[in-house]
Design an enzyme around this catalytic site. Structure first.
Site, PDB file in Angstrom:
ATOM      1  N   ILE A 223       0.870  -1.184   0.000  1.00 57.25           N
ATOM      2  CA  ILE A 223       0.000   0.000   0.000  1.00 57.25           C
ATOM      3  C   ILE A 223       0.906   1.233   0.000  1.00 57.25           C
ATOM      4  CG2 ILE A 223      -1.698   1.312   1.352  1.00 57.25           C
ATOM      5  CD1 ILE A 223      -2.989  -1.351   2.080  1.00 57.25           C
ATOM      6  N   LEU A 224       0.638   2.142  -0.924  1.00 54.25           N
ATOM      7  CA  LEU A 224       1.477   3.336  -1.053  1.00 54.25           C
ATOM      8  C   LEU A 224       0.940   4.455  -0.154  1.00 54.25           C
ATOM      9  CD1 LEU A 224       1.819   3.058  -4.916  1.00 54.25           C
ATOM     10  CD2 LEU A 224       3.681   2.743  -3.258  1.00 54.25           C
TER      11      LEU A 224
ATOM     12  N   HIS B 268      -7.634  -4.636  -9.614  1.00 54.79           N
ATOM     13  CA  HIS B 268      -8.077  -5.349  -8.411  1.00 54.79           C
ATOM     14  C   HIS B 268      -9.036  -6.467  -8.839  1.00 54.79           C
ATOM     15  CE1 HIS B 268      -8.942  -6.004  -4.209  1.00 54.79           C
ATOM     16  NE2 HIS B 268     -10.215  -6.136  -4.554  1.00 54.79           N
TER      17      HIS B 268
ATOM     18  N   GLU C 107      -5.318   7.906  -1.814  1.00 51.56           N
ATOM     19  CA  GLU C 107      -4.860   7.553  -0.457  1.00 51.56           C
ATOM     20  C   GLU C 107      -5.721   6.481   0.200  1.00 51.56           C
ATOM     21  OE1 GLU C 107      -6.088  10.350  -1.476  1.00 51.56           O
ATOM     22  OE2 GLU C 107      -7.685  10.986  -0.122  1.00 51.56           O
TER      23      GLU C 107
ATOM     24  N   ALA D  97     -11.348 -11.216 -17.305  1.00 55.70           N
ATOM     25  CA  ALA D  97     -11.481  -9.791 -16.969  1.00 55.70           C
ATOM     26  C   ALA D  97     -10.137  -9.052 -16.889  1.00 55.70           C
ATOM     27  CB  ALA D  97     -12.255  -9.641 -15.660  1.00 55.70           C
TER      28      ALA D  97
HETATM   29  C1  GAR Z   1      -3.992 -10.374  -9.662  1.00 53.55           C
HETATM   30  O1  GAR Z   1      -5.177 -11.131  -9.557  1.00 53.55           O
HETATM   31  C2  GAR Z   1      -4.232  -8.938  -9.209  1.00 53.55           C
HETATM   32  O2  GAR Z   1      -5.493  -8.442  -9.595  1.00 53.55           O
HETATM   33  C3  GAR Z   1      -4.152  -9.095  -7.728  1.00 53.55           C
HETATM   34  O3  GAR Z   1      -3.107 -10.027  -7.518  1.00 53.55           O
HETATM   35  C4  GAR Z   1      -2.942 -10.863  -8.660  1.00 53.55           C
HETATM   36  C5  GAR Z   1      -1.531 -10.724  -9.187  1.00 53.55           C
HETATM   37  O4  GAR Z   1      -1.275 -11.622 -10.231  1.00 53.55           O
HETATM   38  N1  GAR Z   1      -3.929  -7.833  -7.104  1.00 53.55           N
HETATM   39  C6  GAR Z   1      -4.436  -7.507  -5.924  1.00 53.55           C
HETATM   40  O5  GAR Z   1      -5.093  -8.263  -5.239  1.00 53.55           O
HETATM   41  C7  GAR Z   1      -4.135  -6.078  -5.455  1.00 53.55           C
HETATM   42  N2  GAR Z   1      -5.010  -5.694  -4.407  1.00 53.55           N
HETATM   43  P1  GAR Z   1      -0.099 -11.384 -11.293  1.00 53.55           P
HETATM   44  O6  GAR Z   1       1.192 -11.127 -10.507  1.00 53.55           O
HETATM   45  O7  GAR Z   1      -0.040 -12.690 -12.038  1.00 53.55           O
HETATM   46  O8  GAR Z   1      -0.469 -10.219 -12.184  1.00 53.55           O
END
Ligand code: GAR
Length: 198
Positions: free
Chosen positions: A92-93, A109, A147, A179
């Protein structure tokens, strides 16, 4: 045409980074160019994907690093980055960071925000939560980063059906395929266009 310079921040497998690399090759992304990949994990497979695609990459570890964000900012400034894409970036930034790059940071997300999002909802945990709640439809969201974790303006969303017998892993894969890997490149092109200098 001077393309938007894109930095992609990653932490893991990097399948979303791969979708961006492929979209750049196929011309879905034509207004931007990935010029840098930054990982907070040195063993992230995303780094191998960047190397294979001939993209410069850097590891900036967070653990015990008081200058984590400063080092990322330095790298982004050296790279003359226009747009920052969080693609499976599990940190988290701070508000200081997100304010500095207002409307210039995108995140993908794996749910339909505002469901199953915010602090603690990342990766497989998001799909576990969707399955345990019992929703019939989930999906993915690309949004600007501010934020509030997962709280910035929504750019694109796509719904995905939950099926009988889904496990978090099966659902994660379907959400990615149907998606995330589609809307992330589309959103990156849409926003990159606004940075293009003729
Ligand atoms: C993806 O499903 C992305 O949407 C999620 O983590 C996975 C990463 O996969 N991100 C989050 O949950 C952020 N809150 P990847 O490294 O194969 O792209």
């Amino acid at each position: 045409m001077v393309k938007a310079r894109i930095a992609v921040l990653v932490s893991g497998g990097g399948t979303n980074l791969q979708a961006l690399i492929d979209a750049q090759k196929s011309g879905i992304i034509k207004s931007g160019e990935i010029t840098l990949v930054i990982s907070n994990k040195k063993d992230a497979y995303a780094l191998t994907r960047a190397e294979k695609a001939g993209i410069d990459s850097l590891v900036i570890e967070k653990k015990g690093n008081e200058r984590f964000e400063e080092q990322i900012i330095e790298a982004l400034e050296n790279n003359e980055t226009d747009l920052i894409v969080l693609a499976g970036f599990m940190c988290i930034l701070s508000e200081r960071f997100t304010k500095k790059y207002e409307n210039r940071i995108l995140n993908v997300h794996p749910s339909l925000i505002p469901s199953f999002c915010g602090e603690g909802f990342y990766g497989l945990k998001v799909h576990e939560a969707a399955l345990s709640y019992g929703v019939k439809v989930t999906g993915a969201t690309v949004h600007f980063v501010n934020e509030i974790p997962d709280g910035g303006k929504i750019i694109l969303q796509k719904a995905v059906n939950i099926e009988e017998g889904d496990t978090p892993e099966i659902l994660q894969k379907r959400v990615m395929e149907q998606a995330e890997w589609k809307i992330l490149p589309e959103a990156v092109e849409k926003i990159s266009k606004t940075f293009v200098k003729e």
